[in-house]
Design a protein around this motif. Structure first.
Motif, PDB file in Angstrom:
ATOM      1  N   GLY A  91      -5.049 -11.077   3.129  1.00 53.02           N
ATOM      2  CA  GLY A  91      -3.709 -10.515   3.300  1.00 53.02           C
ATOM      3  C   GLY A  91      -3.526  -9.340   2.355  1.00 53.02           C
ATOM      4  O   GLY A  91      -3.696  -9.475   1.142  1.00 53.02           O
ATOM      5  N   GLN A  92      -3.207  -8.193   2.902  1.00 51.96           N
ATOM      6  CA  GLN A  92      -2.983  -6.991   2.086  1.00 51.96           C
ATOM      7  C   GLN A  92      -1.805  -6.237   2.679  1.00 51.96           C
ATOM      8  O   GLN A  92      -1.596  -6.240   3.893  1.00 51.96           O
ATOM      9  CB  GLN A  92      -4.249  -6.122   2.069  1.00 51.96           C
ATOM     10  N   ASP A  93      -1.035  -5.568   1.828  1.00 55.64           N
ATOM     11  CA  ASP A  93       0.238  -4.995   2.237  1.00 55.64           C
ATOM     12  C   ASP A  93       0.141  -4.113   3.482  1.00 55.64           C
ATOM     13  O   ASP A  93       0.881  -4.306   4.450  1.00 55.64           O
ATOM     14  CB  ASP A  93       0.836  -4.196   1.076  1.00 55.64           C
ATOM     15  N   LEU A  94      -0.734  -3.137   3.489  1.00 54.21           N
ATOM     16  CA  LEU A  94      -0.848  -2.226   4.632  1.00 54.21           C
ATOM     17  C   LEU A  94      -1.250  -2.975   5.898  1.00 54.21           C
ATOM     18  O   LEU A  94      -0.728  -2.694   6.988  1.00 54.21           O
ATOM     19  CB  LEU A  94      -1.857  -1.110   4.333  1.00 54.21           C
ATOM     20  N   LEU A  95      -2.160  -3.935   5.753  1.00 53.44           N
ATOM     21  CA  LEU A  95      -2.595  -4.704   6.925  1.00 53.44           C
ATOM     22  C   LEU A  95      -1.428  -5.497   7.514  1.00 53.44           C
ATOM     23  O   LEU A  95      -1.267  -5.573   8.736  1.00 53.44           O
ATOM     24  CB  LEU A  95      -3.728  -5.655   6.532  1.00 53.44           C
ATOM     25  N   LEU A 144       8.616   1.449  12.940  1.00 50.59           N
ATOM     26  CA  LEU A 144      10.045   1.652  12.723  1.00 50.59           C
ATOM     27  C   LEU A 144      10.339   2.954  11.990  1.00 50.59           C
ATOM     28  O   LEU A 144      11.399   3.548  12.196  1.00 50.59           O
ATOM     29  CB  LEU A 144      10.623   0.478  11.926  1.00 50.59           C
ATOM     30  N   SER A 145       9.464   3.387  11.105  1.00 47.45           N
ATOM     31  CA  SER A 145       9.674   4.613  10.338  1.00 47.45           C
ATOM     32  C   SER A 145       9.058   5.804  11.062  1.00 47.45           C
ATOM     33  O   SER A 145       8.210   5.649  11.936  1.00 47.45           O
ATOM     34  CB  SER A 145       9.061   4.489   8.940  1.00 47.45           C
ATOM     35  N   THR A 199       3.886   4.610  11.189  1.00 47.77           N
ATOM     36  CA  THR A 199       4.148   5.136   9.842  1.00 47.77           C
ATOM     37  C   THR A 199       4.453   3.990   8.879  1.00 47.77           C
ATOM     38  O   THR A 199       5.530   3.408   8.924  1.00 47.77           O
ATOM     39  CB  THR A 199       5.341   6.111   9.880  1.00 47.77           C
ATOM     40  N   PRO A 200       3.509   3.671   7.989  1.00 46.29           N
ATOM     41  CA  PRO A 200       3.773   2.612   7.014  1.00 46.29           C
ATOM     42  C   PRO A 200       4.841   3.030   6.008  1.00 46.29           C
ATOM     43  O   PRO A 200       5.080   4.215   5.782  1.00 46.29           O
ATOM     44  CB  PRO A 200       2.420   2.429   6.304  1.00 46.29           C
ATOM     45  N   SER A 201       5.457   2.047   5.392  1.00 49.02           N
ATOM     46  CA  SER A 201       6.373   2.306   4.289  1.00 49.02           C
ATOM     47  C   SER A 201       5.601   2.893   3.120  1.00 49.02           C
ATOM     48  O   SER A 201       4.430   2.579   2.906  1.00 49.02           O
ATOM     49  CB  SER A 201       7.034   0.991   3.860  1.00 49.02           C
ATOM     50  N   GLY A 202       6.251   3.739   2.342  1.00 47.16           N
ATOM     51  CA  GLY A 202       5.618   4.315   1.167  1.00 47.16           C
ATOM     52  C   GLY A 202       5.604   3.382  -0.020  1.00 47.16           C
ATOM     53  O   GLY A 202       5.183   3.767  -1.113  1.00 47.16           O
ATOM     54  N   LEU A 203       6.051   2.152   0.152  1.00 53.30           N
ATOM     55  CA  LEU A 203       6.056   1.137  -0.892  1.00 53.30           C
ATOM     56  C   LEU A 203       5.174  -0.041  -0.484  1.00 53.30           C
ATOM     57  O   LEU A 203       4.841  -0.187   0.694  1.00 53.30           O
ATOM     58  CB  LEU A 203       7.482   0.601  -1.109  1.00 53.30           C
ATOM     59  N   ALA A 204       4.841  -0.889  -1.441  1.00 52.12           N
ATOM     60  CA  ALA A 204       4.175  -2.149  -1.130  1.00 52.12           C
ATOM     61  C   ALA A 204       5.243  -3.134  -0.634  1.00 52.12           C
ATOM     62  O   ALA A 204       5.521  -4.168  -1.246  1.00 52.12           O
ATOM     63  CB  ALA A 204       3.464  -2.695  -2.362  1.00 52.12           C
TER      64      ALA A 204
END
Length: 381
Positions: A139-143, A153-154, A162-167
Motif C-alpha cells: 500500500g502506497q499513497d499514489l497507488l 477528481l482534480s 491528476t493525483p493530489s499534491g499531498l500524501a
C-alpha cells in the motif's frame, strides 16, 4: 496538562500513515516510543523530499516523528523480543503497519499481544484491509489514490488523471487511526478491556470521497465529470471554480450565480435562468464568467464581492500566505531541535486545548537514542 498525558504508545509503524498518527498522539501529550531496527532505524528515514536531510534522517521523517522517543530492537533476536514484550505489557497503545502475516511470524500479532496485555489498544494500518485479493499487496499513497478513483477528481476535463499534491491517503488514514484509538481508549474506561483498531489506506481514501461516492450510488452510477476549465469539484454547479483575472486568479465557492452576475452589473443570459442549467451547462456558464472576470484585477473583484458576503478568495502561494498577517496571528510554525543541537523549522499541532496552542521543541530521535532511559523506566533489563 495535555489530554493524553499518562498514555504510552508503542509505535512499530513506518513511512507516513502510522507515524502521522503517532505524531498527533504525541502532540496531545502521549509518550510515543518508536521501535526501530538497530543502526538504520525505520525505512522511512531515507524517504526524501528534494533530498533534504537533518542529521542522518530525511526531513520527511522528521516532520512525522518529532516529539517521539526511539527504542532500537531486533525483533528476530530472542532477548530483544522479550524486552519488547515486557514493554508491551506496560503500555496503553501499540501500532504497526506491516502487511498481513508479518506480525504473526514475529509473534506480536493481536492475540499474542492481548494475552500479554488485555487492556492494550492494538492499532493496525494496512493497504487494502486484512482480507481479500489485495490484502498482501504493497500500500502506497499514489497507488491508493490511483486505485480509489481519487485521481479523477482534480484537474480539468481534458487532463490526465491528476493525483493530489499531498500524501492525502496516508495523512487521512493516520487521522482515522487516531480517531479509532481514542474511541477505543474511551471504551476501555467503560469495559476495562482493550481493542483492535484497523484502518486501511483504501478504505480511508474511499471514506474521504463519501460525498462523491454517495452521489454516484444515487445518480444512476454516472461517473463524475470535471469542468472543462477551472474545475474545483466534479459535482458542484457553476460558478464554483477558479477563474483567471487581470493579474492573478480568483476562487468562487458556494455563491448563487444570479447574485454574482448581478453584482458584476450584468444580466444573466436567458439560457442560464433555469437553476438546473447551473450544473448541466456549467462549462458554458464558466466560459461566460471568465470573459468578464479577466478584465479586472483580483483585488477589484474582492472589493466588489466580499462586502456582499460572497464566498470568494484569491489564490496564494506559500510565500504570500506566510507573509500575511493572518498567518502571523495563527503562529502555525515552530522550531524543533535534535539531540545534536541541529534545528529545523516545521509546523505545529493544529489543535488548541482551552485556547492554548500546542508547541514542542523536541525533534525526531536517532535510532535507539532512548534505549538506556526506556530500559530503566520500564525495568526491561
Amino acid at each position: 496538562m495535555l489530554p493524553l498525558e499518562g498514555i504510552t504508545v508503542l509505535e512499530f509503524a513506518q513511512f507516513m500513515a502510522g507515524p502521522s498518527a503517532g505524531l498527533k498522539m504525541a502532540d496531545l501529550g502521549a509518550s510515543v516510543i518508536k521501535v526501530e531496527r538497530p543502526g538504520t532505524g525505520e525505512a522511512g528515514r531515507q524517504i526524501t523530499l528534494k533530498n533534504l536531510f537533518i542529521d542522518e534522517s530525511s526531513m520527511v521523517f522528521h516532520t512525522a516523528n518529532r516529539n517521539k522517543r526511539s527504542y532500537a530492537a531486533n525483533l528476530k533476536n530472542t532477548d530483544d523480543l522479550e524486552r519488547v514484550k515486557k514493554l508491551i505489557s506496560q503500555v496503553d497503545v501499540m501500532t504497526h503497519n506491516f502487511r498481513p502475516g508479518v506480525m504473526e511470524k514475529i509473534g506480536l500479532d493481536y492475540e499474542t499481544v492481548k494475552a500479554i496485555n488485555p487492556k492494550i489498544i492494538y492499532g493496525v494500518v494496512s493497504g487494502y484491509g486484512p482480507v481479500g485479493p489485495w490484502a498482501k499487496k504493497p500500500g502506497q499513497d499514489l497507488l491508493i489514490q490511483s486505485l480509489s478513483g481519487f485521481v479523477n477528481l482534480s484537474g480539468n476535463a481534458a487532463d490526465d488523471p491528476t493525483p493530489s499534491g499531498l500524501a492525502t491517503s496516508d495523512i487521512f488514514t493516520g487521522a482515522h487511526l487516531v480517531q479509532g484509538i481514542l474511541a477505543a481508549l474511551v471504551g476501555r474506561t467503560k469495559t476495562g478491556k482493550g481493542a483492535k483498531v484497523e484502518v486501511s489506506l483504501l478504505e480511508s481514501t474511499l471514506d474521504i470521497q463519501f460525498e462523491l461516492l454517495t452521489t454516484y450510488f444515487n445518480d444512476g452510477n454516472r461517473l463524475p465529470k470535471r469542468a472543462k476549465k477551472g474545475n474545483a469539484h466534479a459535482y458542484v454547479a457553476a460558478p464554483y471554480g477558479v477563474y483567471p483575472t487581470k493579474d492573478g486568479y480568483l476562487s468562487i465557492a458556494l455563491t448563487p450565480l444570479d447574485e454574482l452576475v448581478g453584482a458584476m452589473g450584468l444580466a444573466l443570459p436567458y439560457q442560464f435562468l433555469d437553476k438546473e442549467t447551473w450544473f448541466s451547462k456549467r462549462d458554458e456558464i464558466m466560459d461566460f464568467l471568465r470573459g468578464y472576470l479577466i478584465k479586472e484585477t483580483t483585488q477589484y473583484w474582492l472589493d466588489l464581492f466580499e462586502p456582499l458576503d460572497f464566498k470568494v478568495a484569491p489564490i496564494y502561494d506559500y510565500k504570500t500566505l506566510l507573509n500575511h498577517e493572518v498567518y502571523k496571528v495563527l503562529k502555525m510554525d515552530q522550531e524543533v531541535e535534535t539531540s545534536d543541537g541541529l534545528t529545523m523549522k516545521t509546523t505545529r499541532c493544529p489543535i488548541r486545548i482551552d485556547g492554548h496552542r500546542i508547541f514542542n521543541r523536541k525533534s525526531a530521535p536517532k535510532p535507539g537514542e532512548d534505549n538506556r532511559v526506556i530500559d530503566q523506566e520500564f525495568n526491561l533489563n
